[in-house]
Design a protein around this motif. Structure first.
Motif, PDB file in Angstrom:
ATOM      1  N   UNK A   4      -5.865   4.161   8.090  1.00 53.53           N
ATOM      2  CA  UNK A   4      -6.291   3.480   7.117  1.00 53.53           C
ATOM      3  C   UNK A   4      -5.113   2.838   6.063  1.00 53.53           C
ATOM      4  N   UNK A   5      -4.085   3.716   6.070  1.00 48.48           N
ATOM      5  CA  UNK A   5      -2.763   3.597   5.241  1.00 48.48           C
ATOM      6  C   UNK A   5      -1.972   2.288   5.878  1.00 48.48           C
ATOM      7  N   UNK A   6      -2.108   2.488   7.427  1.00 44.06           N
ATOM      8  CA  UNK A   6      -1.088   1.310   7.870  1.00 44.06           C
ATOM      9  C   UNK A   6      -1.951   0.071   7.853  1.00 44.06           C
ATOM     10  N   UNK A  47       1.660  -8.865   1.735  1.00 42.91           N
ATOM     11  CA  UNK A  47       0.279  -8.478   1.319  1.00 42.91           C
ATOM     12  C   UNK A  47       0.131  -8.667  -0.215  1.00 42.91           C
ATOM     13  N   UNK A  61      -7.678   8.830  10.911  1.00 42.99           N
ATOM     14  CA  UNK A  61      -8.304   7.883   9.859  1.00 42.99           C
ATOM     15  C   UNK A  61      -7.292   7.723   8.508  1.00 42.99           C
ATOM     16  N   UNK A  62      -6.722   8.903   8.251  1.00 41.73           N
ATOM     17  CA  UNK A  62      -5.756   8.952   7.159  1.00 41.73           C
ATOM     18  C   UNK A  62      -4.643   8.055   7.424  1.00 41.73           C
ATOM     19  N   UNK A  84     -10.470  14.993   2.921  1.00 37.71           N
ATOM     20  CA  UNK A  84     -10.153  15.678   4.103  1.00 37.71           C
ATOM     21  C   UNK A  84      -9.452  17.048   3.860  1.00 37.71           C
ATOM     22  N   UNK A 128       3.511   5.821  -1.085  1.00 34.44           N
ATOM     23  CA  UNK A 128       3.137   6.966  -0.368  1.00 34.44           C
ATOM     24  C   UNK A 128       3.509   8.244  -1.074  1.00 34.44           C
ATOM     25  N   UNK A 177       5.677   5.216   9.506  1.00 35.61           N
ATOM     26  CA  UNK A 177       6.145   3.998   9.079  1.00 35.61           C
ATOM     27  C   UNK A 177       7.756   3.861   9.077  1.00 35.61           C
ATOM     28  N   UNK A 206      -9.809   9.721   0.568  1.00 35.89           N
ATOM     29  CA  UNK A 206     -10.172  10.134   1.842  1.00 35.89           C
ATOM     30  C   UNK A 206      -9.107  11.301   1.957  1.00 35.89           C
ATOM     31  N   UNK A 207      -7.996  11.195   1.664  1.00 40.30           N
ATOM     32  CA  UNK A 207      -7.014  12.455   1.639  1.00 40.30           C
ATOM     33  C   UNK A 207      -7.696  13.806   0.951  1.00 40.30           C
ATOM     34  N   UNK A 259      -7.738   5.153  -0.150  1.00 36.05           N
ATOM     35  CA  UNK A 259      -6.542   6.021   0.566  1.00 36.05           C
ATOM     36  C   UNK A 259      -6.312   7.384  -0.105  1.00 36.05           C
ATOM     37  N   UNK A 313      -4.210  -0.944   5.349  1.00 34.97           N
ATOM     38  CA  UNK A 313      -4.167  -1.582   4.121  1.00 34.97           C
ATOM     39  C   UNK A 313      -2.647  -2.062   3.697  1.00 34.97           C
ATOM     40  N   UNK A 314      -1.716  -1.589   4.501  1.00 33.44           N
ATOM     41  CA  UNK A 314      -0.555  -2.195   4.329  1.00 33.44           C
ATOM     42  C   UNK A 314      -0.308  -3.409   5.500  1.00 33.44           C
ATOM     43  N   UNK A 319       0.444  -2.042  -1.596  1.00 36.12           N
ATOM     44  CA  UNK A 319       0.233  -1.035  -0.656  1.00 36.12           C
ATOM     45  C   UNK A 319       1.241  -0.866   0.323  1.00 36.12           C
ATOM     46  N   UNK A 320       2.341  -1.416   0.371  1.00 37.89           N
ATOM     47  CA  UNK A 320       3.483  -0.957   1.304  1.00 37.89           C
ATOM     48  C   UNK A 320       3.818   0.375   1.018  1.00 37.89           C
ATOM     49  N   UNK A 321       4.200   1.286   2.104  1.00 33.09           N
ATOM     50  CA  UNK A 321       4.431   2.744   1.885  1.00 33.09           C
ATOM     51  C   UNK A 321       5.676   2.965   0.924  1.00 33.09           C
ATOM     52  N   UNK A 371       2.665   9.939   7.238  1.00 37.71           N
ATOM     53  CA  UNK A 371       2.367   8.572   7.273  1.00 37.71           C
ATOM     54  C   UNK A 371       3.912   7.778   6.963  1.00 37.71           C
TER      55      UNK A 371
END
Lengths: 301, 301
Positions: free
Chosen positions: A99-101, B142, A95-96, B103, B67, A74, B99-100, B96, A103-104, B61-63, A70
């Motif tokens: 989802x992160x994109x 955000x 989805x992983x 999975x 992350x 980015x 989910x990870x 976030x 939410x940001x 929640x910016x990377x 991710x």
């Protein structure tokens, strides 16, 4: 064919070791395989141009193989990437990332394509005029694929002396390289074999991480030029290897031997061992051409 | 109160710079604030014990601020963490992470608590007997919160000479430190002021990243001991700062001045600048006590 190991240690990223990621350069294509945390920094350290990567293959969704993805996606946004990016990996990977994109509140300024995999049979996931990529179904704790990279037919090599002797114009070189005979102006037909040498044999690379020892993959990787096979443990930890569905160095070598691979690259070492030399020593008791993968190492085959 | 900057550069992680993360040690508590990619490696490099961190505060929640979180959560599993881990951050952070984990078919072997935030008013998100943590609503692209860390009432300092002179038993020391008077066996009452010195003034730390220049936060951070305020840009890029909802070094200094902060730590520098010294120079035209945050730097206040 050049393989650069960005990271080849199991589990957590540490100060001096990185989780799995590697770059395969083959026929002017550059493929990223797995993308553990820190991969983008490893790309920088190894001076690999981000923009040359258009296809990323993810073996499975354990963190040490995907947590850097991710961030890379980015970073491509910040670098104003224009070219399409294709990501191949297990169902759920879309989805992983999305989802992160979401939410940001950001989205890629380039086209991002996900190719989600579910099949437990080998399938062709990429093909262009020079390279084919197929999955290698592996046995691990979650759905996992290795990837087989196959060069397609190589052009024949021009015998430049012969071509010049017959005063053949450059416009015909491509035809000749693809195996065509040439008819001269006086009507004589010059067979291709007089104008060319045999091409290099197409190369192949098989990436197999993470997996239990699994002979089912042998038909797929038979005669492969380079086999990267995980060796999380040494034979002394064989029980733990089986329990965690990983392989030992000896098992990796046994797969290389039975597949008639030309070279074996080891990796995905557990960080419990002080030196990785023992992995090579152990594998060489079974198979001769063993290379120790290590972060920042490049191999040309 | 000790602040360790693990990373303080904007946008992508690079070979020599890291995205936002810092550790605040205050009254024997260790708080992790933001968690960009590579944070767990930075924790190792800075020799910070993973197990001492029980509370992680994420601003947004910016990377470049989050992350690295899923990797850290996963690493705690591998380290066989036992203690509860609390994560504070914007709504969505739970999805976030979970989910990870889902999975990858793994779950934490420790209790993982998410405290999802949605309020645009300041609220107390953590409180124990020694420290309070409140949100500082920020203005960014955000939903974003800064965090204010406040030491609670400090114990009074024992005047050991006086205490020994009255032959007071150690069993009463705690009572004395908390302000109690002592009745001796002969009936005399010794007032607390004779037995103690004034305590250290409780310290406070305000973390403000990322944000547009925003005077609304002034009442919250008034008289703060240490203000970390983002300074993504210099004043020469003021238009870009406003457009991207970031601050300049001068604006950070103006907030520090108006809040009557004692010290200002800068960070979240855009990587477009060759040297970060200019951020300090610019801020010092407004406010005197400016410190340049930098990866691996520690500040004791």
């Amino acid at each position: 064919m050049k393989l650069t190991i960005l990271g080849c240690y199991a589990a957590t990223p540490r100060t001096i070791t990185n989780p799995t990621s590697q770059v395969l350069e083959i026929r002017d294509r550059m493929f990223l395989i797995d993308c553990g945390e820190g991969t983008q920094v490893q790309l920088r350290k190894n001076k690999i141009k981000f923009s040359k990567i258009n296809h990323i293959f993810i073996s499975h969704l354990h963190g040490d193989h995907v947590y850097g993805l991710v961030g890379l996606v980015s970073t491509y946004m910040l670098l104003n990437r224009v070219d399409d990016l294709h990501i191949y990996g297990p169902k759920g990977i879309k989805e992983i990332i999305t989802l992160q994109l979401k939410l940001s509140n950001s989205w890629t300024n380039y086209n991002l394509y996900f190719h989600e995999l579910e099949s437990t049979e080998s399938e062709t996931v990429f093909e262009d005029e020079k390279v084919i990529v197929k999955t290698i179904p592996l046995k691990h704790r979650i759905y996992t694929n290795g990837y087989l990279f196959l060069e397609k037919f190589n052009e024949r090599k021009l015998n430049i002396d012969a071509v010049q002797q017959y005063e053949i114009d450059q416009v015909y070189y491509k035809k000749i390289k693809y195996g065509g005979d040439i008819t001269l102006e006086d009507g004589r037909v010059i067979p291709n074999t007089e104008l060319t040498f045999d091409p290099d044999t197409p190369k192949s690379y098989a990436f197999c991480s993470d997996t239990l020892y699994n002979e089912d993959i042998l038909p797929l990787i038979e005669n492969v030029d380079v086999l990267y096979h995980e060796s999380t443990f040494l034979e002394s930890e064989a029980i733990l290897a089986e329990k965690t569905m990983h392989s030992t160095a000896k098992e990796a070598a046994r797969i290389a031997l039975k597949a008639n691979a030309k070279n074996l690259v080891l990796g995905h070492y557990s960080t419990r061992y002080e030196s990785i030399q023992k992995f090579k020593d152990e594998a060489e008791t079974i198979f001769p051409n063993v290379f120790l993968g290590d972060d920042g190492e490049s191999f040309s085959f």
